[in-house]
Design a protein around this motif. Structure first.
Motif, PDB file in Angstrom:
ATOM      1  N   ILE A 188      35.935  59.598  18.828  1.00  0.00           N
ATOM      2  CA  ILE A 188      35.314  59.475  18.020  1.00  0.00           C
ATOM      3  C   ILE A 188      34.425  58.701  17.649  1.00  0.00           C
ATOM      4  O   ILE A 188      33.588  58.968  16.692  1.00  0.00           O
ATOM      5  N   GLY A 189      34.854  57.286  18.552  1.00  0.00           N
ATOM      6  CA  GLY A 189      33.769  56.221  17.575  1.00  0.00           C
ATOM      7  C   GLY A 189      32.350  56.611  18.345  1.00  0.00           C
ATOM      8  O   GLY A 189      31.312  56.420  18.224  1.00  0.00           O
ATOM      9  N   ALA A 190      32.554  57.345  19.186  1.00  0.00           N
ATOM     10  CA  ALA A 190      30.740  57.971  20.033  1.00  0.00           C
ATOM     11  C   ALA A 190      30.322  58.630  18.895  1.00  0.00           C
ATOM     12  O   ALA A 190      29.304  59.228  19.628  1.00  0.00           O
ATOM     13  N   LEU A 191      30.609  59.284  17.727  1.00  0.00           N
ATOM     14  CA  LEU A 191      30.194  60.116  17.365  1.00  0.00           C
ATOM     15  C   LEU A 191      28.950  59.537  16.036  1.00  0.00           C
ATOM     16  O   LEU A 191      29.800  59.024  14.986  1.00  0.00           O
ATOM     17  N   VAL A 192      27.635  59.980  16.150  1.00  0.00           N
ATOM     18  CA  VAL A 192      26.550  59.400  14.805  1.00  0.00           C
ATOM     19  C   VAL A 192      27.403  60.380  14.120  1.00  0.00           C
ATOM     20  O   VAL A 192      26.583  62.104  14.390  1.00  0.00           O
ATOM     21  N   CYS A 211      27.245  60.382  21.322  1.00  0.00           N
ATOM     22  CA  CYS A 211      26.511  59.356  22.280  1.00  0.00           C
ATOM     23  C   CYS A 211      27.681  59.459  23.061  1.00  0.00           C
ATOM     24  O   CYS A 211      28.449  57.653  23.636  1.00  0.00           O
ATOM     25  N   ASN A 212      27.952  60.083  23.968  1.00  0.00           N
ATOM     26  CA  ASN A 212      29.000  59.638  25.200  1.00  0.00           C
ATOM     27  C   ASN A 212      28.648  59.961  26.857  1.00  0.00           C
ATOM     28  O   ASN A 212      27.138  60.403  26.667  1.00  0.00           O
ATOM     29  N   HIS A 272      27.628  63.138  27.012  1.00  0.00           N
ATOM     30  CA  HIS A 272      26.398  63.930  25.911  1.00  0.00           C
ATOM     31  C   HIS A 272      24.762  63.326  26.165  1.00  0.00           C
ATOM     32  O   HIS A 272      24.150  63.804  25.685  1.00  0.00           O
ATOM     33  N   LEU A 273      24.875  63.251  27.224  1.00  0.00           N
ATOM     34  CA  LEU A 273      23.867  61.846  27.976  1.00  0.00           C
ATOM     35  C   LEU A 273      23.287  62.738  29.176  1.00  0.00           C
ATOM     36  O   LEU A 273      23.581  63.250  30.889  1.00  0.00           O
ATOM     37  N   HIS A 274      22.060  63.200  28.778  1.00  0.00           N
ATOM     38  CA  HIS A 274      21.685  63.715  30.061  1.00  0.00           C
ATOM     39  C   HIS A 274      19.905  62.802  30.565  1.00  0.00           C
ATOM     40  O   HIS A 274      19.703  61.717  30.388  1.00  0.00           O
ATOM     41  N   GLU A 275      19.527  63.595  31.422  1.00  0.00           N
ATOM     42  CA  GLU A 275      18.239  62.738  32.158  1.00  0.00           C
ATOM     43  C   GLU A 275      17.161  63.673  32.528  1.00  0.00           C
ATOM     44  O   GLU A 275      17.556  65.535  32.704  1.00  0.00           O
ATOM     45  N   ILE A 290      23.072  54.808  16.198  1.00  0.00           N
ATOM     46  CA  ILE A 290      23.327  55.352  18.656  1.00  0.00           C
ATOM     47  C   ILE A 290      24.122  54.467  19.170  1.00  0.00           C
ATOM     48  O   ILE A 290      25.010  54.429  20.120  1.00  0.00           O
ATOM     49  N   VAL A 291      23.058  52.911  18.597  1.00  0.00           N
ATOM     50  CA  VAL A 291      23.766  51.765  19.559  1.00  0.00           C
ATOM     51  C   VAL A 291      24.967  51.393  18.915  1.00  0.00           C
ATOM     52  O   VAL A 291      25.887  51.043  20.008  1.00  0.00           O
ATOM     53  N   SER A 292      25.961  51.685  17.865  1.00  0.00           N
ATOM     54  CA  SER A 292      27.047  51.381  17.486  1.00  0.00           C
ATOM     55  C   SER A 292      27.850  52.176  18.393  1.00  0.00           C
ATOM     56  O   SER A 292      29.231  52.092  18.759  1.00  0.00           O
ATOM     57  N   ALA A 293      27.626  53.512  18.364  1.00  0.00           N
ATOM     58  CA  ALA A 293      28.490  54.714  18.872  1.00  0.00           C
ATOM     59  C   ALA A 293      28.530  55.073  20.228  1.00  0.00           C
ATOM     60  O   ALA A 293      29.277  55.108  21.336  1.00  0.00           O
ATOM     61  N   ILE A 294      27.257  54.223  21.220  1.00  0.00           N
ATOM     62  CA  ILE A 294      27.361  53.976  22.096  1.00  0.00           C
ATOM     63  C   ILE A 294      27.941  53.280  23.059  1.00  0.00           C
ATOM     64  O   ILE A 294      28.757  52.571  24.021  1.00  0.00           O
ATOM     65  N   CYS A 295      28.408  51.681  22.037  1.00  0.00           N
ATOM     66  CA  CYS A 295      29.046  50.041  22.158  1.00  0.00           C
ATOM     67  C   CYS A 295      30.466  51.347  22.120  1.00  0.00           C
ATOM     68  O   CYS A 295      31.665  49.979  22.809  1.00  0.00           O
ATOM     69  N   ALA A 296      31.232  52.015  20.898  1.00  0.00           N
ATOM     70  CA  ALA A 296      32.345  52.329  20.826  1.00  0.00           C
ATOM     71  C   ALA A 296      32.905  53.410  21.704  1.00  0.00           C
ATOM     72  O   ALA A 296      33.910  53.748  21.765  1.00  0.00           O
ATOM     73  N   SER A 297      31.933  54.159  22.571  1.00  0.00           N
ATOM     74  CA  SER A 297      32.722  55.373  23.092  1.00  0.00           C
ATOM     75  C   SER A 297      32.615  54.550  23.951  1.00  0.00           C
ATOM     76  O   SER A 297      32.792  53.714  25.538  1.00  0.00           O
ATOM     77  N   SER A 298      34.307  55.151  24.614  1.00  0.00           N
ATOM     78  CA  SER A 298      34.897  54.682  25.855  1.00  0.00           C
ATOM     79  C   SER A 298      34.674  54.902  27.653  1.00  0.00           C
ATOM     80  O   SER A 298      35.621  54.872  28.468  1.00  0.00           O
ATOM     81  N   SER A 299      33.641  56.323  26.729  1.00  0.00           N
ATOM     82  CA  SER A 299      33.032  56.514  28.544  1.00  0.00           C
ATOM     83  C   SER A 299      32.676  56.160  28.992  1.00  0.00           C
ATOM     84  O   SER A 299      32.048  55.975  30.342  1.00  0.00           O
TER      85      SER A 299
END
Length: 143
Positions: A64-68, A87-88, A91-94, A123-132
């Motif tokens: 849930i921390g990865a959600l803005v 932001c996990n 859901h990161l695409h290239e 977004i930065v906070s969510a990426i940092c909080a993401s467990s993935s």
């Protein structure tokens, strides 16, 4: 109002924190706002904004921390309704920088400008909080 279309080799707006709107992630049938979080060589890594907030909340329950969450037009004029950004890693695409430039040249994607500072920080906070993401990936996506 006419839109200025830059030649592909002169269009330099494919950079970190640039936002575009088009049928992304690739294969999508509807337009999404995408946000470039990282450029590695000729590869652009991006996440996208979705208005399917309830669905995203269910998907993100374990990270849930990865959600803005709860962003709308008051946060960014480009948003027309309540939205969120997942932001996990899932859901990161290239895509390639060249393909974005080509899509812009053929009007398949519209350049929206840079992401507002408040959303960038979220977004930065969510990426940092993401467990993935591991520590190295978090640095690459946020620094």
């Amino acid at each position: 109002m006419s839109q200025i279309i830059f030649p592909t080799n002169l269009f330099n707006s494919v950079k970190r924190w640039a936002a575009f709107k088009g049928k992304y992630p690739l294969g999508s049938k509807k337009d999404h706002i995408i946000i470039i979080t990282c450029i590695e060589g000729e590869i652009a890594k991006y996440i996208f904004v979705t208005s399917q907030v309830e669905k995203a909340r269910k998907i993100m329950q374990k990270d849930i921390g990865a959600l803005v969450d709860k962003i709308d037009g008051s946060h960014w004029d480009e948003l027309t309704k309540e939205s969120c950004i997942q932001c996990n890693k899932a859901h990161l695409h290239e895509t390639s920088v060249i393909s974005i430039k080509q899509a812009h040249k053929t009007n398949e994607i519209k350049y929206l400008g840079e992401v507002p500072e408040g959303i960038r920080k979220s977004i930065v906070s969510a990426i940092c909080a993401s467990s993935s993401f591991d520590a190295e990936e978090k640095v690459a996506l946020t620094v």
